[in-house]
Design an enzyme around this catalytic site. Structure first.
Site, PDB file in Angstrom:
ATOM      1  N   GLU A  55     122.103 -30.537 -23.996  1.00  0.00           N
ATOM      2  CA  GLU A  55     123.381 -31.159 -23.614  1.00  0.00           C
ATOM      3  C   GLU A  55     123.061 -32.606 -23.288  1.00  0.00           C
ATOM      4  O   GLU A  55     122.491 -32.881 -22.244  1.00  0.00           O
ATOM      5  CB  GLU A  55     123.968 -30.449 -22.391  1.00  0.00           C
ATOM      6  CG  GLU A  55     124.115 -28.941 -22.556  1.00  0.00           C
ATOM      7  CD  GLU A  55     125.217 -28.560 -23.516  1.00  0.00           C
ATOM      8  OE1 GLU A  55     126.109 -29.389 -23.771  1.00  0.00           O
ATOM      9  OE2 GLU A  55     125.182 -27.423 -24.017  1.00  0.00           O
TER      10      GLU A  55
ATOM     11  N   GLU B 274     125.610 -45.642 -24.484  1.00  0.00           N
ATOM     12  CA  GLU B 274     126.146 -45.020 -23.279  1.00  0.00           C
ATOM     13  C   GLU B 274     125.800 -45.876 -22.061  1.00  0.00           C
ATOM     14  O   GLU B 274     124.639 -46.193 -21.820  1.00  0.00           O
ATOM     15  CB  GLU B 274     125.515 -43.630 -23.131  1.00  0.00           C
ATOM     16  CG  GLU B 274     126.061 -42.850 -21.959  1.00  0.00           C
ATOM     17  CD  GLU B 274     125.364 -41.506 -21.798  1.00  0.00           C
ATOM     18  OE1 GLU B 274     124.123 -41.455 -21.961  1.00  0.00           O
ATOM     19  OE2 GLU B 274     126.042 -40.512 -21.524  1.00  0.00           O
TER      20      GLU B 274
ATOM     21  N   LYS C 203     113.870 -26.947 -13.256  1.00  0.00           N
ATOM     22  CA  LYS C 203     113.238 -28.213 -12.910  1.00  0.00           C
ATOM     23  C   LYS C 203     114.351 -29.243 -12.703  1.00  0.00           C
ATOM     24  O   LYS C 203     114.914 -29.771 -13.663  1.00  0.00           O
ATOM     25  CB  LYS C 203     112.286 -28.646 -14.037  1.00  0.00           C
ATOM     26  CG  LYS C 203     111.518 -29.908 -13.726  1.00  0.00           C
ATOM     27  CD  LYS C 203     112.108 -31.078 -14.500  1.00  0.00           C
ATOM     28  CE  LYS C 203     111.583 -32.404 -14.038  1.00  0.00           C
ATOM     29  NZ  LYS C 203     112.177 -32.919 -12.813  1.00  0.00           N
TER      30      LYS C 203
ATOM     31  N   CYS D 189     128.674 -37.339 -18.117  1.00  0.00           N
ATOM     32  CA  CYS D 189     128.442 -37.356 -19.569  1.00  0.00           C
ATOM     33  C   CYS D 189     129.749 -37.293 -20.350  1.00  0.00           C
ATOM     34  O   CYS D 189     129.809 -37.738 -21.488  1.00  0.00           O
ATOM     35  CB  CYS D 189     127.537 -36.189 -19.964  1.00  0.00           C
ATOM     36  SG  CYS D 189     128.157 -34.601 -19.413  1.00  0.00           S
TER      37      CYS D 189
HETATM   38  P1  NDP Z   1     116.675 -37.812 -18.478  1.00  0.00           P
HETATM   39  O1  NDP Z   1     116.646 -37.333 -19.854  1.00  0.00           O
HETATM   40  O2  NDP Z   1     115.830 -38.956 -18.096  1.00  0.00           O
HETATM   41  O3  NDP Z   1     116.308 -36.642 -17.422  1.00  0.00           O
HETATM   42  C1  NDP Z   1     116.877 -35.377 -17.449  1.00  0.00           C
HETATM   43  C2  NDP Z   1     115.876 -34.353 -16.934  1.00  0.00           C
HETATM   44  O4  NDP Z   1     114.766 -34.284 -17.803  1.00  0.00           O
HETATM   45  C3  NDP Z   1     115.302 -34.707 -15.564  1.00  0.00           C
HETATM   46  O5  NDP Z   1     115.120 -33.530 -14.816  1.00  0.00           O
HETATM   47  C4  NDP Z   1     113.968 -35.335 -15.934  1.00  0.00           C
HETATM   48  O6  NDP Z   1     113.028 -35.277 -14.887  1.00  0.00           O
HETATM   49  C5  NDP Z   1     113.548 -34.450 -17.083  1.00  0.00           C
HETATM   50  N1  NDP Z   1     112.528 -35.016 -17.968  1.00  0.00           N
HETATM   51  C6  NDP Z   1     112.068 -36.283 -18.038  1.00  0.00           C
HETATM   52  N2  NDP Z   1     111.101 -36.387 -18.996  1.00  0.00           N
HETATM   53  C7  NDP Z   1     110.963 -35.156 -19.531  1.00  0.00           C
HETATM   54  C8  NDP Z   1     110.150 -34.610 -20.575  1.00  0.00           C
HETATM   55  N3  NDP Z   1     109.276 -35.352 -21.255  1.00  0.00           N
HETATM   56  N4  NDP Z   1     110.280 -33.308 -20.872  1.00  0.00           N
HETATM   57  C9  NDP Z   1     111.149 -32.538 -20.222  1.00  0.00           C
HETATM   58  N5  NDP Z   1     111.953 -32.987 -19.212  1.00  0.00           N
HETATM   59  C10 NDP Z   1     111.872 -34.279 -18.875  1.00  0.00           C
HETATM   60  O7  NDP Z   1     118.189 -38.054 -18.188  1.00  0.00           O
HETATM   61  P2  NDP Z   1     118.848 -39.095 -17.223  1.00  0.00           P
HETATM   62  O8  NDP Z   1     118.231 -39.111 -15.891  1.00  0.00           O
HETATM   63  O9  NDP Z   1     118.948 -40.360 -17.961  1.00  0.00           O
HETATM   64  O10 NDP Z   1     120.283 -38.381 -17.080  1.00  0.00           O
HETATM   65  C11 NDP Z   1     121.402 -38.908 -17.566  1.00  0.00           C
HETATM   66  C12 NDP Z   1     121.647 -38.461 -18.992  1.00  0.00           C
HETATM   67  O11 NDP Z   1     122.030 -37.112 -19.002  1.00  0.00           O
HETATM   68  C13 NDP Z   1     122.791 -39.234 -19.609  1.00  0.00           C
HETATM   69  O12 NDP Z   1     122.473 -39.643 -20.909  1.00  0.00           O
HETATM   70  C14 NDP Z   1     123.914 -38.226 -19.654  1.00  0.00           C
HETATM   71  O13 NDP Z   1     124.860 -38.463 -20.638  1.00  0.00           O
HETATM   72  C15 NDP Z   1     123.170 -36.950 -19.839  1.00  0.00           C
HETATM   73  N6  NDP Z   1     123.980 -35.823 -19.374  1.00  0.00           N
HETATM   74  C16 NDP Z   1     124.498 -34.966 -20.303  1.00  0.00           C
HETATM   75  C17 NDP Z   1     125.346 -33.934 -19.911  1.00  0.00           C
HETATM   76  C18 NDP Z   1     125.913 -32.954 -20.905  1.00  0.00           C
HETATM   77  O14 NDP Z   1     126.379 -31.896 -20.502  1.00  0.00           O
HETATM   78  N7  NDP Z   1     125.928 -33.266 -22.189  1.00  0.00           N
HETATM   79  C19 NDP Z   1     125.721 -33.757 -18.507  1.00  0.00           C
HETATM   80  C20 NDP Z   1     125.114 -34.715 -17.639  1.00  0.00           C
HETATM   81  C21 NDP Z   1     124.258 -35.711 -18.066  1.00  0.00           C
HETATM   82  P3  NDP Z   1     112.731 -36.527 -13.893  1.00  0.00           P
HETATM   83  O15 NDP Z   1     113.937 -37.399 -13.873  1.00  0.00           O
HETATM   84  O16 NDP Z   1     112.447 -35.868 -12.605  1.00  0.00           O
HETATM   85  O17 NDP Z   1     111.569 -37.285 -14.422  1.00  0.00           O
END
Ligand code: NDP
Length: 528
Positions: free
Chosen positions: A263, A395, A190, A297
């Site tokens: 992650e 962050e 997803k 990240c």
């Molecule tokens: P989100 O947590 O908002 O989204 C990440 C994914 O989760 C998207 O595909 C989103 O879908 C989906 N999602 C949203 N709601 C749900 C739910 N209730 N259940 C399951 N999945 C859901 O992250 P961000 O868009 O804010 O991304 C940035 C974040 O990711 C930052 O905090 C960053 O640090 C972290 N990150 C961590 C990494 C690591 O390796 N540690 C690497 C890269 C990023 P949709 O957006 O389509 O609604």
């Protein structure tokens, strides 16, 4: 120059609107569905749309994945590895189109898109070469060595859900999917609703590489609908995203008693010690803080510099940052691209404005650049930041970094560890041994010496993940593969039931067992 159908932006790429329509058609969501418009941050135009999948669509995708998985599990690991290696080759062959697509979906610069494309073939090669030995049956010692033995076997869990974010849509869809597939699982991915086409292009290349139908599927739609539906259906979920969403996923995985790896975010420190080569450290700070416009990240967001080198470091860092070129061309050149959308631009702006209102000094950047692109923001360096301000603790996930002087290594370590997060850190010093010693004191899953993050991420043989609020579980290395298998122990007795043999009294048997245990413990102390 490519085709010109659809928005004018396609003319700058190898892509066309029809190509994205074909990718969208890969998603199996029959009947009437609402669709989600996908916009490019390069111009804020709509470039296509994908179906807003329902919970039933997710269920059907997992069912298809489950029926394909049983045949895949029976293939040898070498056969699975060969397909993934072919996939890695195809990613390299099609790199120009993939680079265009990454840039179109994310607005990042081409040089930063390169890191994403390179990562996939490297991951495929690593797991293709090492999967066999990691997943081979393993003999383990038994408590009664001559009378019994034990073997550990590793079987795929079944269907793995991969939930990935928008910032590295290519790398982060694949880095967790490749080992899952190699271990004999099916994957349902997803992607973030803002960046679905990359995952679909990868699904197409996997099929071309010979992956049987159904084994890698993409479900698109809103996270709050599709995410929970996926977690409810799969046997393991790997999630990359924000910490709060990660907690929601973990709660649901716990309720379903399935494994998960998370992650999550970071507030990564960078420590510049008194003996560091300042030009090198400044170059590293620029790369770390402003790669992908800071939407990384692993990016350093707090820099602690020994007070004797502080001015020198600031001069070099600010100078190099001011020379960075912003731009959104689909070619190598500009170093810094766009933020993902208007909401994120607003969030980054608020962080900086709040810091400045609370007394921070702005040494570079601090303003958006609509003349370059609708969501562009200048690389920003802050000093005199209030330690309790948002920019110091939360962050930012943008091109914003604060620099602080510290009086000793101990203070640098203490301040680096003063965070709920623990994802990535870096230590800069002329003495690598000293760097590694300092690294051991830092509460992060990865600590890089004299590099901001690449050296840690690219060590694919080594696990990667976060302490504290930065996550749970590890990707990369043997750990990244073993999370996707059920571990079974097969223990065999050569003497029948492990009990007193007929005719031996329980008292004598107990005496024998205590004696045997004493000998074994002594041997264990003597033998290496
Ligand atoms: P989100 O947590 O908002 O989204 C990440 C994914 O989760 C998207 O595909 C989103 O879908 C989906 N999602 C949203 N709601 C749900 C739910 N209730 N259940 C399951 N999945 C859901 O992250 P961000 O868009 O804010 O991304 C940035 C974040 O990711 C930052 O905090 C960053 O640090 C972290 N990150 C961590 C990494 C690591 O390796 N540690 C690497 C890269 C990023 P949709 O957006 O389509 O609604």
């Amino acid at each position: 120059m490519g085709q010109t159908s659809g928005p004018q932006i396609f003319a700058e790429t190898t892509l066309a609107a029809r190509r994205l329509e074909r990718l969208s058609a890969r998603i199996e969501a029959p009947g009437e569905r609402s669709s989600l418009e996908v916009r490019t941050p390069v111009t804020d135009e709509a470039i296509g749309s994908v179906p807003a999948c329902t919970a039933n669509d997710v269920s059907a995708a997992v069912e298809r994945a489950r029926s394909a998985q049983s045949g895949w599990e029976r293939a040898t690991i070498d056969e699975r590895a060969a397909i993934l290696e072919r996939f890695g080759d195809l990613v390299l062959d099609r790199r120009e189109e993939l680079l265009d697509l990454v840039q179109l979906e994310t607005g990042k610069s081409r040089q930063h898109a390169v890191e994403e494309v390179l990562d996939v073939p490297l991951t495929c090669s690593y797991y293709a070469a090492n999967g066999v030995s990691v997943l081979a049956d393993a003999d383990r010692s038994s408590a009664v060595p001559l009378a019994a033995d034990a073997t550990v076997t590793y079987d795929p869990v079944g269907v793995v859900g991969v939930i990935s974010p928008w910032n590295y849509p290519l790398t982060l869809a694949m880095t967790d999917a490749v080992p899952a597939l190699l271990a004999g699982n099916a994957v349902v991915c997803k992607p973030d609703e803002r960046t679905p086409f990359i995952a679909l292009a990868l699904a197409e290349l996997l099929a071309e590489a010979g992956l049987p139908a159904g084994l890698f599927q993409v479900v698109t739609g809103e996270g709050e609908t599709v995410g929970p539906a996926l977690v409810d259906e799969v046997d393991y979920v790997t999630f990359t995203g924000g910490t709060e969403t990660g907690r929601t996923v973990a709660k649901q995985a716990g309720r379903n008693l399935i494994g998960c790896s998370l992650e999550l975010g970071g507030k990564n420190p960078m420590l510049v010690l008194d003996d560091a080569d300042i030009e090198t450290a400044a170059r590293g700070a620029v790369k770390g803080a402003f790669t992908n416009a800071g939407q990384l990240c692993l990016a350093p967001e707090r820099i602690y510099v020994d007070e004797h080198r502080y001015d020198e470091f600031l001069d070099a860092f600010v100078g190099a940052t001011r020379r960075l070129e912003l731009g959104l061309e689909f070619e190598y050149g500009p170093a810094v691209g766009s933020l993902i959308d208007d909401d994120h631009l607003e969030s980054v702006r608020e962080f900086v404005d709040d810091a400045v209102e609370n007394g921070a000094s702005l040494l570079s950047g601090g303003r958006s650049r609509p003349d370059v692109g609708p969501f562009c923001y200048e690389p920003t360096i802050l000093t005199d930041v209030d330690p309790d301000s948002r920019v110091a603790c939360e962050e930012t996930f943008g091109p914003v970094v604060s620099v602080h002087a510290v009086s000793s290594v101990d203070e640098a370590i203490e301040r680096a560890n003063d965070s709920e997060y623990g994802l990535n850190a870096s230590v800069w010093t002329a003495d690598r041994k000293r760097g590694r010693a300092v690294a051991r004191e830092i509460d992060c899953g990865t600590v890089c010496v004299n590099d901001p993050y690449t050296v840690g991420w690219a060590a694919i043989d080594a696990p990667m993940g976060g302490f504290g609020d930065s996550g749970l579980g590890r990707r990369h290395g043997p750990e990244g593969l073993k999370r996707y298998v059920d571990v079974r122990t097969i223990a065999t007795s050569r003497i029948g039931p492990m009990d007193a043999p007929p005719g031996i009294s329980p008292r004598w048997f107990a005496r024998f067992m205590f004696g045997l245990t004493a000998v074994q413990r002594r041997l264990a102390r003597w033998l290496p």
